[in-house]
Scaffold this active site. Structure first.
Site, short mmCIF file in Angstrom:
data_model
loop_
_atom_site.label_atom_id
_atom_site.label_comp_id
_atom_site.label_asym_id
_atom_site.label_seq_id
_atom_site.Cartn_x
_atom_site.Cartn_y
_atom_site.Cartn_z
N SER A 12 -7.99 -24.25 -10.77
CA SER A 12 -8.58 -22.94 -10.51
C SER A 12 -8.42 -22.02 -11.71
O SER A 12 -8.82 -22.36 -12.81
CB SER A 12 -7.98 -22.35 -9.23
N ASP B 293 -14.61 -20.65 -7.68
CA ASP B 293 -14.38 -20.35 -6.27
C ASP B 293 -13.92 -18.91 -6.08
O ASP B 293 -13.75 -18.46 -4.95
CB ASP B 293 -13.40 -21.34 -5.64
N ARG B 294 -13.73 -18.18 -7.19
CA ARG B 294 -13.37 -16.76 -7.11
C ARG B 294 -14.43 -15.90 -7.79
O ARG B 294 -15.21 -16.40 -8.61
CB ARG B 294 -12.01 -16.51 -7.75
#
Length: 559
Positions: A153, A320-321
């Site tokens: 991430s 994903d952010r």
């Protein structure tokens, strides 16, 4: 705060990529060292080859464990695998494919041999399992698909990450990750991982069971199902998208071209050292699109009245952010943005959503969301930290929106069906442009209106030192151990060790009053516990809540 926070990285800040990759293959982890074992957190196993925590042995063992787990669960459909731009992600993906091909698992790899955002993998799993069909999503029976995403991430460039998404398309639950981690560590013990069957990568990628899948084409084509792109085009919204060197870099260009958006990729660079990044608050390179320090260059671009874009966006390495920058409000606090989009989505923008669809929030997200929920007449479901808790509701449409204070969220399609069950930073960025085009106001202006109507929130998160024993006590704390009756001058209304939305343990403590709250949770990777606090009274009162939180937790741990 590091003295160079927010400034561009210098040569001394960069990793030696060749050294990192060499250690991936050459360093053998010690399974007796807890720091070198496979450990699944809320988003998979993470670590660095420099620390013997993310090496070839880990990936061989973890992939072999996933092969056994999916077989035991009866999951025999295709496994979709994607990876981000971290230096360790490519080699780890190749290692995984070597094991999967040898086990004759049907593998779907990116047709472009390129990077794949986490939401594109989640979407592919769900579509393969019928989410886009007339019959709807299938969760049992033969042929179910699942997936692996190779990403740490937003973590620094030295790190690698490896996570498993079962057939529901979202992060695996604790039962699954515990089984996989335990089995992987068994294989690490005694060097049993060396006997796992593998096929050399050059042969494995040509195996009959390894087939291409165009993640990007499928994801981009489906976007009109979840975002009102007409509102963006008709509103003439100008978008500047910064992938921060991550997996979304090619996706943003494809989105602009296919859907005819006025969208510019402001930074198309991909560099495994992330030499173009500005340093985060602690002097580390971290692709955190919610950090004002990591997003310094995009904030500068949007400063002043002559900003070239109406909305600027950022994503972390696996997209994903989301990070949202407006001309009038700068970089939005994630809590502020969540409140604004919930107000918009449930305030009439999605009339086809189920009338009883709930709002999902983690218990450390702002209580402004609760006030917005009451305003729009929807139930707010408060769950522990971790996106996995939103998966069931997103799957069946009973949760319209699920979001975390850490800038991760997803929501239903415009028809009220599942879109992704993992966080999707791309649609949250596009939604900011939709809001601007559809309403003529920016998300920051919507938030300002909510503050005027519902009250100003003062919110913070900080770390406090704790020993391993203290962290264990905090995780196992019961409400009866909290002796305090008031918090920062207000009567305590609740002492929670379970989330009110689903009754699941929160792994810590949350204490609330009429106008404030704090939550304390032990860190899974450092000798600290995290304190989240919020006040609707004043900044000074927030400081009192912080101090009281430390005192309440200390007394509970001493008791």
């Amino acid at each position: 705060m590091h003295e160079r926070a927010g400034t561009t990285a210098q040569p001394q800040d960069l990793i030696n990529v060749d050294d990192l990759l060499g250690k991936y293959y050459d360093v053998i982890p010690d399974p007796n060292d807890p720091e070198q074992r496979v450990v699944f957190g809320t988003s998979g196993h993470r670590g660095s080859a420099f620390d013997a925590a993310f090496n070839e042995a880990h990936i061989v063992a973890t992939t072999a464990a996933i092969v056994e787990y999916r077989a035991a669960q009866g999951t025999d459909g295709p496994l979709f695998i994607g990876f981000d731009t971290h230096a360790l992600s490519g080699p780890a993906t190749e290692t995984a494919i070597e094991v999967l091909a040898a086990a004759e698992v049907e593998v779907r790899v990116d047709a472009r041999n390129s990077w794949t955002p986490t939401p594109a993998v989640s979407r592919a799993i769900l579509v393969a399992n019928g989410a886009a069909s007339a019959a709807g999503l299938r969760t049992s029976g033969p042929g179910l698909a699942d997936g692996i995403v190779v990403t740490p991430s937003h973590n620094p460039p030295r790190d690698g990450g490896f996570k498993y998404n079962p057939p529901h398309g979202g992060p695996a639950d604790t039962d699954a990750t515990s089984w996989i981690a335990n089995r992987a560590n068994e294989l690490l013990a005694g060097n049993a991982w060396k006997h796992v069957k593998r096929i050399p990568y050059e042969r494995a990628k040509r195996a009959a069971c390894v087939k291409p899948y165009d993640f990007m084409a499928a994801y981009v084509a489906d976007l009109p199902k979840v975002i009102n792109l007409d509102a963006i085009r008709d509103g003439g919204v100008r978008i500047g998208a910064d992938p921060l060197g991550g997996a979304a870099v090619e996706y943003w260009g494809a989105i602009a071209e296919e859907h005819r958006l006025d969208l510019t990729v402001v930074n198309p660079k991909v560099d495994p050292t992330w030499s173009f990044m500005s340093l985060d608050w602690d002097g580390k390179i971290r692709m955190d699109c919610s950090s004002p320090y990591a997003m310094a260059s995009l904030r500068t671009l949007m400063d002043g009245g002559a900003a070239p874009y109406d909305i600027a966006t950022g994503n972390d390495a696996d997209a994903d952010r989301h990070g949202i920058v407006t001309r009038d409000g700068g970089l939005m606090n994630p809590n502020h943005y969540l409140a604004a989009v919930i107000s918009y989505l449930f305030g009439g923008a999605r009339p086809q959503w189920p009338a009883d669809a709930r709002i999902g929030k983690t218990l450390v997200s702002s209580s402004l969301i609760d006030r917005v929920g009451a305003k729009v007449g929807r139930r707010v479901e408060e769950v522990p930290v971790g996106f996995k808790w939103f998966v069931p509701g997103l799957m069946d449409g009973s949760v319209g929106f699920g979001g975390e204070e850490s800038a991760g969220a997803s929501f239903l399609t415009r028809e009220g069906k599942v879109w992704t069950t993992d966080k999707d930073g791309l649609i949250l960025c596009l939604l900011a442009a939709e809001i601007t085009g559809a309403t003529g106001t920016t998300p920051s202006q919507i938030h300002a209106g909510l503050v005027e109507e519902l009250g100003q929130s003062y919110y913070t998160r900080l770390d406090a030192t704790a020993t391993k024993d203290e962290k264990a006590k905090l995780k196992a704390l019961s409400a009866s151990q909290v002796r305090a009756t008031e918090l920062a001058g207000q009567e305590i209304t609740a002492k929670l060790t379970e989330a009110p939305g689903n009754g699941a343990p929160i792994g810590g403590l949350k204490v609330t009053t009429a106008d404030a709250w704090f939550a304390a949770r032990p860190s899974g990777t450092e000798d600290v516990y995290k304190i989240y606090a919020e006040s609707f009274v004043s900044q000074a009162h927030l400081g009192e809540v912080e101090q009281a939180a430390r005192q309440v937790v200390s007394e509970a741990l001493e008791g």
